[in-house]
Write an enzyme that holds these catalytic residues in place. Structure first.
Site, PDB file in Angstrom:
ATOM      1  CG  ASN B   8      55.558  31.017  50.914  1.00 21.88           C
ATOM      2  OD1 ASN B   8      55.555  30.442  49.824  1.00 21.88           O
ATOM      3  ND2 ASN B   8      55.266  32.303  51.043  1.00 21.88           N
ATOM      4  CD  GLU B  35      53.859  33.380  47.683  1.00 23.46           C
ATOM      5  OE1 GLU B  35      55.002  33.459  48.146  1.00 23.46           O
ATOM      6  OE2 GLU B  35      53.578  33.750  46.530  1.00 23.46           O
ATOM      7  CE1 TYR B 107      53.131  35.443  51.242  1.00 22.83           C
ATOM      8  CE2 TYR B 107      51.227  35.760  49.827  1.00 22.83           C
ATOM      9  CZ  TYR B 107      52.585  35.790  50.019  1.00 22.83           C
ATOM     10  OH  TYR B 107      53.402  36.185  48.996  1.00 22.83           O
ATOM     11  CG  ASP B 149      55.892  34.652  54.017  1.00 22.13           C
ATOM     12  OD1 ASP B 149      56.558  35.441  54.715  1.00 22.13           O
ATOM     13  OD2 ASP B 149      56.013  34.555  52.778  1.00 22.13           O
ATOM     14  CG  ASN B 151      56.488  38.504  53.041  1.00 19.57           C
ATOM     15  OD1 ASN B 151      57.578  38.135  52.603  1.00 19.57           O
ATOM     16  ND2 ASN B 151      55.344  38.202  52.454  1.00 19.57           N
ATOM     17  CG  ASP B 252      60.974  31.473  47.570  1.00 23.35           C
ATOM     18  OD1 ASP B 252      59.942  30.837  47.847  1.00 23.35           O
ATOM     19  OD2 ASP B 252      60.934  32.637  47.127  1.00 23.35           O
ATOM     20  CG  HIS B 253      59.202  30.837  52.097  1.00 20.18           C
ATOM     21  ND1 HIS B 253      59.086  31.791  53.075  1.00 20.18           N
ATOM     22  CD2 HIS B 253      58.975  31.490  50.934  1.00 20.18           C
ATOM     23  CE1 HIS B 253      58.798  32.962  52.540  1.00 20.18           C
ATOM     24  NE2 HIS B 253      58.710  32.807  51.229  1.00 20.18           N
TER      25      HIS B 253
END
Lengths: 262, 262
Positions: B8, B35, B107, B149, B151, B252-253
């Site tokens: 991501n 993303e 995603y 991702d 989530n 952040d990933h």
DNA sequence: GCAGGACGGG
DNA sequence: CCCGTCCTGC
């Protein structure tokens, strides 16, 4: 000798590295910035103090406008004129301590798009601003240097095309007349044009919108340094740092500098 | 051998230099990005092609979401599922040409803040998305790898504090149950946990908001690589590049990678 | 804390 | 074209 520079920096926070580069490479005694676009507590005061510019007079506001004068020699803040009476941060006046020299740092409103005060209030405000500066100038009785972004290019050689800009805000006859009244009100000497006489090309600003600014060279002289007659007689050098327009992430304006024998 | 990575990237335009660094240093055969946050014509297709990743399947939209699969080996785009039926770009499925291997890049919606579908429509949409993926998975009858991702961090060792995150979206029992149903619908094998078995700590995401991410280590495993059983049996290596969280202007990933003997 | 977008301003 | 601010989303 005392050297004074002026530069519309278009966000001092974003362009602190450019300010630092300019100060490191050219080391003027005093630098006047316009369009700092921040509040006073957001101004990079410490970073500039660490480079020796520890004397500072900052007049800022949130997001827009804002001026700051930073100096290696002692200065004393004297005035903050609000020539529009609307709270915008567009002026700070200082005294250079012990030199009988006053330095006014000003950012004249741009004036919007349409050069007609009936349909565009901003244009009216710009003209009013210049008229009120003229009234103020009439009372100036000390050796004074006024510098900054005047947002008017008065001469034909101050723009890339006199004909094409006659109806474009910054070069319309009505603005040039207002600027002339302001200049005559004190007998200001246009130092830039003393050193780079008309009809020689002299620009200080190139729009972001016009790509290939160097090749097309569609510039205007919007930034100025004007001195009281006695002070102007002591000007020994003057320069325009056009190369700054090519620095990384540049301002659309470049710095001007004048050296005085005071 | 065939190596597949997932990452991501949180805006591929802004982080193209990081993608290039990752590809140069680790050279996976295929990289799945989530993303990308751009339309297909804004994707840095040429820059990645110049690094050898000339086979590309891009599913983007303006501003949000978006996935892309880039490859050094020939791939063929097969599907773009819209499991929410709302037009969001959250999936692209490809076939690795000549290898009898299908690769799904997905995603999953984040699901908003409040883990209650009555008060937070986004949470409901996330659960619906997972349920529809489960229905789809039920019909998958080819050797397939699904990555991205998701989530959801299903296991206790997938989060820095099971207890403190039980009511935080991504680790609530209702999401974990939905993810389990999706997994069982095809008998997916969680490759990450095959190689880093529970209860060993395994994170792939650290929030920007938590400072000192390395010291506090408040991570979660939101990114996953799941394979059909026969394909999972051919997985030979698996890695998590935690150091990428420390690169300049990081996502952040961090990337995950698996090597297959196919 | 960081993205992108829309806005007002130059 | 490029600022800042405010908004949304993660």
């Amino acid at each position: 000798m005392l050297s004074v520079a002026t530069w519309n920096i278009n966000s001092v926070r974003l362009r602190l590295p450019l300010v630092q580069r300019y100060l490191a490479e050219h080391a003027p005694d005093i630098l006047c910035l316009q369009e700092i676009k921040c509040q006073e507590d957001q101004f990079p005061a410490q970073a500039l103090a660490e480079m020796g510019y520890e004397h500072q007079a900052i007049c800022g506001q949130k997001g827009y406008h804002g001026v700051a004068t930073v100096s290696r020699v002692p200065i004393r803040e004297i005035t903050r004129h609000d020539w529009q009476d609307n709270g915008e941060a567009r002026h700070v006046g200082i005294e250079v301590v012990g030199r009988d020299l006053f330095l006014e740092n000003v950012y004249v409103p741009a004036g919007g798009d349409v050069p007609d005060r009936e349909v565009n209030v901003k244009f009216g405000q710009k003209l009013d601003f210049l008229e009120r500066m003229a009234r103020w100038a009439d009372s100036v009785d000390k050796p004074t240097l006024i510098v900054g972004d005047f947002n008017v290019a008065p001469l034909e050689s101050d723009v890339w095309s006199h004909k094409q800009l006659l109806k474009v805000v910054s070069h319309t006859p009505i603005e040039v007349e207002a600027l002339d009244r302001f200049r005559h009100a004190h007998g200001w000497v246009d130092i830039g044009r003393e050193h780079v006489p008309h009809p020689e090309r002299y620009y200080s600003w190139w729009s972001y919108r016009s790509p290939d600014w160097k090749k097309n060279d569609r510039g205007r002289r919007l930034d100025h340094m004007w001195a009281s007659p006695a002070l102007a007689a002591q000007a020994r050098s003057h320069g325009v740092l056009e190369e700054a327009r090519n620095w990384e992430k540049p301002s659309d304006h470049v710095p001007l500098v004048t050296g005085f024998d005071v």
